[in-house]
Every structure is written in C-alpha cells, then in structure tokens.
Design an enzyme around this catalytic site. Sequence first.
Site, PDB file in Angstrom:
ATOM      1  N   ASN A   1     112.851  -3.669  13.865  1.00  0.00           N
ATOM      2  CA  ASN A   1     113.124  -3.502  13.132  1.00  0.00           C
ATOM      3  C   ASN A   1     115.371  -4.747  13.549  1.00  0.00           C
ATOM      4  O   ASN A   1     115.828  -5.031  13.271  1.00  0.00           O
ATOM      5  CB  ASN A   1     114.282  -2.356  11.933  1.00  0.00           C
ATOM      6  CG  ASN A   1     113.259  -1.682  11.860  1.00  0.00           C
ATOM      7  OD1 ASN A   1     111.961  -2.067  11.294  1.00  0.00           O
ATOM      8  ND2 ASN A   1     112.944   0.010  11.598  1.00  0.00           N
ATOM      9  N   ASP A   2     114.916  -3.480  14.782  1.00  0.00           N
ATOM     10  CA  ASP A   2     116.606  -4.122  15.581  1.00  0.00           C
ATOM     11  C   ASP A   2     115.615  -5.759  16.556  1.00  0.00           C
ATOM     12  O   ASP A   2     117.059  -6.552  16.557  1.00  0.00           O
ATOM     13  CB  ASP A   2     117.355  -3.688  16.615  1.00  0.00           C
ATOM     14  CG  ASP A   2     117.819  -2.002  15.360  1.00  0.00           C
ATOM     15  OD1 ASP A   2     119.083  -2.874  14.299  1.00  0.00           O
ATOM     16  OD2 ASP A   2     118.182  -0.974  15.400  1.00  0.00           O
TER      17      ASP A   2
ATOM     18  N   GLU B   1     114.392  -2.768  21.478  1.00  0.00           N
ATOM     19  CA  GLU B   1     115.363  -3.731  20.496  1.00  0.00           C
ATOM     20  C   GLU B   1     115.765  -4.552  20.072  1.00  0.00           C
ATOM     21  O   GLU B   1     116.670  -5.109  19.219  1.00  0.00           O
ATOM     22  CB  GLU B   1     115.309  -2.482  19.438  1.00  0.00           C
ATOM     23  CG  GLU B   1     116.677  -1.227  19.812  1.00  0.00           C
ATOM     24  CD  GLU B   1     116.839  -0.191  18.919  1.00  0.00           C
ATOM     25  OE1 GLU B   1     116.434  -0.382  17.328  1.00  0.00           O
ATOM     26  OE2 GLU B   1     117.453   0.964  19.643  1.00  0.00           O
TER      27      GLU B   1
ATOM     28  N   HIS C   1     118.613   1.422   6.461  1.00  0.00           N
ATOM     29  CA  HIS C   1     118.297   2.776   6.804  1.00  0.00           C
ATOM     30  C   HIS C   1     117.796   3.446   5.302  1.00  0.00           C
ATOM     31  O   HIS C   1     116.752   4.386   5.453  1.00  0.00           O
ATOM     32  CB  HIS C   1     119.065   3.417   7.510  1.00  0.00           C
ATOM     33  CG  HIS C   1     118.675   3.048   8.635  1.00  0.00           C
ATOM     34  ND1 HIS C   1     119.664   2.070   9.632  1.00  0.00           N
ATOM     35  CD2 HIS C   1     118.476   3.781   9.603  1.00  0.00           C
ATOM     36  CE1 HIS C   1     118.904   1.578  10.826  1.00  0.00           C
ATOM     37  NE2 HIS C   1     117.631   2.379  11.120  1.00  0.00           N
TER      38      HIS C   1
ATOM     39  N   ARG D   1     114.191  10.259  13.661  1.00  0.00           N
ATOM     40  CA  ARG D   1     115.895   9.582  14.448  1.00  0.00           C
ATOM     41  C   ARG D   1     116.519  10.540  13.787  1.00  0.00           C
ATOM     42  O   ARG D   1     117.424  11.422  12.856  1.00  0.00           O
ATOM     43  CB  ARG D   1     115.822   8.749  12.408  1.00  0.00           C
ATOM     44  CG  ARG D   1     115.541   7.546  12.610  1.00  0.00           C
ATOM     45  CD  ARG D   1     115.383   6.536  11.660  1.00  0.00           C
ATOM     46  NE  ARG D   1     114.827   5.188  11.654  1.00  0.00           N
ATOM     47  CZ  ARG D   1     113.619   4.393  11.560  1.00  0.00           C
ATOM     48  NH1 ARG D   1     113.093   5.522  10.777  1.00  0.00           N
ATOM     49  NH2 ARG D   1     113.743   3.699  11.581  1.00  0.00           N
TER      50      ARG D   1
ATOM     51  N   CYS E   1     107.555   1.667  16.923  1.00  0.00           N
ATOM     52  CA  CYS E   1     107.865   1.784  15.544  1.00  0.00           C
ATOM     53  C   CYS E   1     108.469   1.432  14.580  1.00  0.00           C
ATOM     54  O   CYS E   1     109.316   2.305  13.473  1.00  0.00           O
ATOM     55  CB  CYS E   1     109.080   3.668  15.887  1.00  0.00           C
ATOM     56  SG  CYS E   1     110.584   2.783  16.962  1.00  0.00           S
TER      57      CYS E   1
ATOM     58  N   ARG F   1     120.586  -6.968   8.991  1.00  0.00           N
ATOM     59  CA  ARG F   1     119.624  -6.650   8.390  1.00  0.00           C
ATOM     60  C   ARG F   1     120.208  -5.847   7.390  1.00  0.00           C
ATOM     61  O   ARG F   1     119.830  -5.611   6.575  1.00  0.00           O
ATOM     62  CB  ARG F   1     119.104  -5.526   8.928  1.00  0.00           C
ATOM     63  CG  ARG F   1     119.461  -4.524  10.512  1.00  0.00           C
ATOM     64  CD  ARG F   1     118.427  -3.799  10.809  1.00  0.00           C
ATOM     65  NE  ARG F   1     117.978  -2.904  10.370  1.00  0.00           N
ATOM     66  CZ  ARG F   1     117.651  -1.525  10.984  1.00  0.00           C
ATOM     67  NH1 ARG F   1     117.732  -1.932  12.191  1.00  0.00           N
ATOM     68  NH2 ARG F   1     117.041  -0.736  10.378  1.00  0.00           N
TER      69      ARG F   1
ATOM     70  N   ARG G   1     114.192  10.534  19.363  1.00  0.00           N
ATOM     71  CA  ARG G   1     115.356   9.459  19.370  1.00  0.00           C
ATOM     72  C   ARG G   1     116.562   9.957  19.568  1.00  0.00           C
ATOM     73  O   ARG G   1     116.799  10.658  18.519  1.00  0.00           O
ATOM     74  CB  ARG G   1     115.128   8.958  18.505  1.00  0.00           C
ATOM     75  CG  ARG G   1     116.875   7.530  19.216  1.00  0.00           C
ATOM     76  CD  ARG G   1     116.460   5.922  18.476  1.00  0.00           C
ATOM     77  NE  ARG G   1     116.674   5.756  16.276  1.00  0.00           N
ATOM     78  CZ  ARG G   1     116.415   5.269  15.773  1.00  0.00           C
ATOM     79  NH1 ARG G   1     116.296   4.644  16.342  1.00  0.00           N
ATOM     80  NH2 ARG G   1     117.008   5.540  14.902  1.00  0.00           N
TER      81      ARG G   1
HETATM   82  C1  PEP Z   1     114.062  -0.298  14.863  1.00  0.00           C
HETATM   83  O1  PEP Z   1     115.326  -0.568  14.892  1.00  0.00           O
HETATM   84  O2  PEP Z   1     113.070  -1.077  14.553  1.00  0.00           O
HETATM   85  C2  PEP Z   1     114.185   0.726  14.721  1.00  0.00           C
HETATM   86  C3  PEP Z   1     112.409   1.605  14.308  1.00  0.00           C
HETATM   87  O3  PEP Z   1     115.219   1.980  14.353  1.00  0.00           O
HETATM   88  P1  PEP Z   1     116.286   2.112  13.784  1.00  0.00           P
HETATM   89  O4  PEP Z   1     115.834   1.278  12.506  1.00  0.00           O
HETATM   90  O5  PEP Z   1     116.746   3.496  13.467  1.00  0.00           O
HETATM   91  O6  PEP Z   1     117.410   0.828  13.944  1.00  0.00           O
HETATM   92 MG    MG Z   2     117.075   0.401  15.989  1.00  0.00          MG
END
Ligand code: PEP
Ligand code: MG
Length: 566
Positions: free
Chosen positions: A465-466, A442, A188, A308, A513, A476, A344
Amino acid sequence: MKTYQGKSVFGGIAIGKIHVYKKDEKQVKREKVENPEEEIARYMKAKETAGGQLQQLYEKALKEVGEANAAIFEVHQMMLEDGGFQESVENIIRTQKVNAEYAVASAGDNFAQMFAAMEDEYMRARSADIKDISERLLKVLGNESAGGFLSSEPVIIVAKDLAPSETVQMDKDKVLSFVTALGSANSHTAILARTMGIPALVNVAAGMSGEDEKKEYGGLLSDELEGKLGVVDANAGILYVEPETELLKELEKKKQEDMEKKELLLTLKGRENVTLDGQKLMLYANIGNSKDLGLALQNDAGGIGLFRSEFIYLEKEDYPTEEEQFSIYKTVAETMAGKRVIIRTLDIGADKKCDYFNMEPEENPALGYRAIRICLDRPQIFKTQLRALFRASVYGKIAVMYPMITSVWEVRKIKEIVAEVCDELKEQGIDFSLPEQGIMIETPAAVMVSRELAKEVDFFSIGTNDLTQYTLAIDRQNPRLDAFYDPHHPAVLRMIEMVVDNAHKEGIWAGICGELGADTGLTRDFLAMGVDELSVSPGSILPIRKIVLETDVKEYRKEYRKMAES
Ligand code: PEP
Ligand code: MG
C-alpha cells in the site's frame, strides 16, 4: 427508489436499515429541561472530571514526551477554566432551558468560530483546542467514548467520510456495510472494511456534479435516509435506497448466491497451501484488533501476518499502558495457539491520527512524522510496547515487525533499543522471550537496500500500500488519484521480485502484507517470484488457497518470464 454509485472496496451484498452517521451531531441532541440548575451542576461536575483528566494527561506527557509536548494539556486546562466559556454555557442552559450537552456543543462552536476568525495565527490555532475541550466535556457528560454510535440493530452506515479512529471504534456486529461520500479505496477505513469482510463503497461523490455535492451529496447525508431500507451491492458499486420489490428480490437472490460461493470455499478449510508441483505458501491473516481473530480462524489462517497494533492506540483516549497491551498481545498469541502472530509496532501518523500524541500539523503527513520515526524519536512509547510484546511472546509464537524503514541505521538503532528492553526485563526478573524480528519493506529506499537489510533481520513483509504510494508518488488518501494508484505498475512488481530475491540470498523469508497480496489475479505471479507468505484480509484466504492448489508454478514460470521480459 434512489441509487448512488460509489467505488467498491470490498464486494458482497448487504441489506438493512440505513444509519446516517454525522460526526458533529452524533451525541448532541437539544433537549428541554425542567430544572436548569441541575444541568449546570452536571456541567460543573463534568468540568471537574475533564480538568482531572487533563492534569493526568499533562503529568504523563511530561514524563514521557517532555515539557514542550505536554504544554498543550496545560493550555487546555486554562481554556477549560476560562470564565467566558463557562458563562456562555450557563447562559445557554438558563435562558434556553436546555441540556448541558447542547449548551457545551453550542458554546464550543461559537468560541471555535470566534478564534478561527482572529488575525493572529496563534489565536486561530486555538479554535481546534476549543473543539477538543468541548468534545472532552461531551464525552464526560455522555459517559461514552468518542466515535461510538448508538444503534440497537445492525445498520448500513452512510457518512461523509470516516476516519480510521472512528471506524475502529464501531461495534462490528452492528455494521452491515459502509458507504461514504468521500474517501479513497486505499485508505485505512477501506482496509478495515476488508478486514471485517463487509461490503463497502467509498467516494460516492466522484461522479456527482457540484450541485449534487452542495445538496449533501445528492441527499446521501440527508436525515430523510435515516432508517430507510438500503441495499449495498458492492459487487456493482451501488447503494439502493428503498429498492422496488422486484429488484429487492433479485438482490436477495444474489446475496444468497454469494453466500453459497463462500460456503463452497469453506470446503478448502484444513488443506495445506501447496501448489501442484509442491511449492508451499504461508497464508496468513491481517487483523486490526483481537476481535478479528474469530474471522481469521474461521477462514483457516495459518497465522497472523499483520496485526496493525496502532488500532489499539486509535481506540483509546490516552496511551495504552504496558499491561493493557500485554493482555491484548497475550490473548492473540494464545488464541492462535502456536501459529505465528506478526505484530507490527505502532504505525501512527498520516491518516491514522491520535489526538493525545499531540502531533503538529504537517504539510505532507504521509512523508512526515510517522511510524518508526515517532518510535525512535519518543523511545519511551516504543519501549512500553516492546516490553508488552516480549512479555506476551512467552505465551505463543509472536514475531515483531517494524514499519516504514528506510535505512540500515534505523534497524540497528531498533536493535539497540530492543537490547535495552531485554536487559531491563532481565534485571527486573520479568518473564519474557525475544520474538523473531522483521521489517516492513514499504519504501523504495528499503527495496534498494534490501540485501543489506536482510542481513539484519529474520524476515521481510512487503507493504504494497505504501510502497505503491511512495514509488508512484501518489497520495493514497486522495480519492481523485485512485485511478492513478496502480499497484500493478511494473515498477512495483519488479520491486517485489527484487526484495524476494535479496531476502532469499541472505537466507530469510519474504511475504506481502499490503492489499495487493489479496489480488487473486497476481497469486500465480507471486508464486513464480518465490514469495513465501501472503497476509490478507481473512475473507481472501480461501480464494487464494484455491488458486494455489490449482497452480503448477514450474509451468507458469515460463509464461511469467515471457511476460516479465516483454
Ligand atoms: C502497507 O503499507 O502496505 C501496509 C500493510 O501498511 P498500512 O496499510 O497499514 O500502511
Ligand atoms: Mg504501510
């Protein structure tokens, strides 16, 4: 001249003075004092304030999260009152004639080490509590919040690593760039750098030998670098320290060219995101803070696709109140003036940690107590946020989205809580409106049940991402695995397509996203899949618009099908 090679998380060039950011040393300077008794009086006053804060935290936690979770604040109060700790602080101040801050930090370190060396597991765990207490005292003494760094001019921040809670508290106007020795490109902190649109490098340690690492990552963290001229060329992944005149000129020229390219893109402002054959795309911005709104508007975001909200929690030292949250969400809704703002709900956990949540250490935090799981487990925290969101919804087009969903029952449970919140607001005669309700897709589980989930909500937003982390079984946060973390993996791309298809079958829209949404190498593929929305860091909006405007989706789909089948 010295150079360091890292992994770029956001391109561009930054030129400025280097500031070596060290967590443990940030506010604690050893200063000689004339009158130690005055310092002791300062310490006693700080102790009283810290005790009051802990009492308040205890009472609040007792109401909101129950006795077992609140007990930690009682333990902290007892440790604060401990005669041994106080004696040690007073002793350091008197014998060394130093400031209270230094004495607290030293006593804190000594006691933490002492606990850490104990046999008993419970006592060993108290080491972290002692650190917590001394940090609290330091904050009171310095009258400033954690994580802040003091700088009068914009700087390049060089650090071992940065936690999201530290990054989010930095004054963005003072940060030209980040360079970290550790850290993953998918963390992050990296995402925050992208949102802020600043050149940044992580994992400089990756290419180093053990010897270099021992020497503070080849001198990267040494005090010698402080105040020196640095250039971060994040296009090439290099930090130059005191570059030679010729090279500096060349880098200044590149920076100028970069800026000109950006300005050229600004000519696309005001254009609709529509392909040559008429397919439309919603192009929104990801933000972590109401301060990022300026960047979103500057880059012509059609809305906010991911706010976020957990960063509001990370910036604070206690749960943000309903009023505090309401005021932030209202500002965002009003500033976006009728454009959709997808907020979110709290996605705390994994790398996003808040001390005051008092979460137990976990073996696998990414698979642990996080996001919607916390909200369903501690509904009081969740309800406070929902109340603030529904009230703010009167002031613009807010949509709410829930993270880390795996099952249909979770969505149904959320809906029950949403209904309760609406009833309560109605009963209390408080003005509110129910926003659109969406979920993040996700987890692979959510992908597989996306048809059922689509019947329950107004929209989907795919968190790649997740989704990549959970599909490929790759943490990650682990920089060693960056080379294996492949969001282009066919498994991930097929999942995206499946989610979009299922959403459309049930008449709802689906967007992306996660960071993959900003990958311009895939924009045409996303259009071919029928993705309805991309929400990306503000700086990525116009480059994507350019591709959308130049694409004939019907034509490209033929190519895409062939690729997908091969
Ligand atoms: C994701 O997981 O793609 C996402 C947008 O949320 P974060 O990166 O904050 O976990
Ligand atoms: Mg996420």
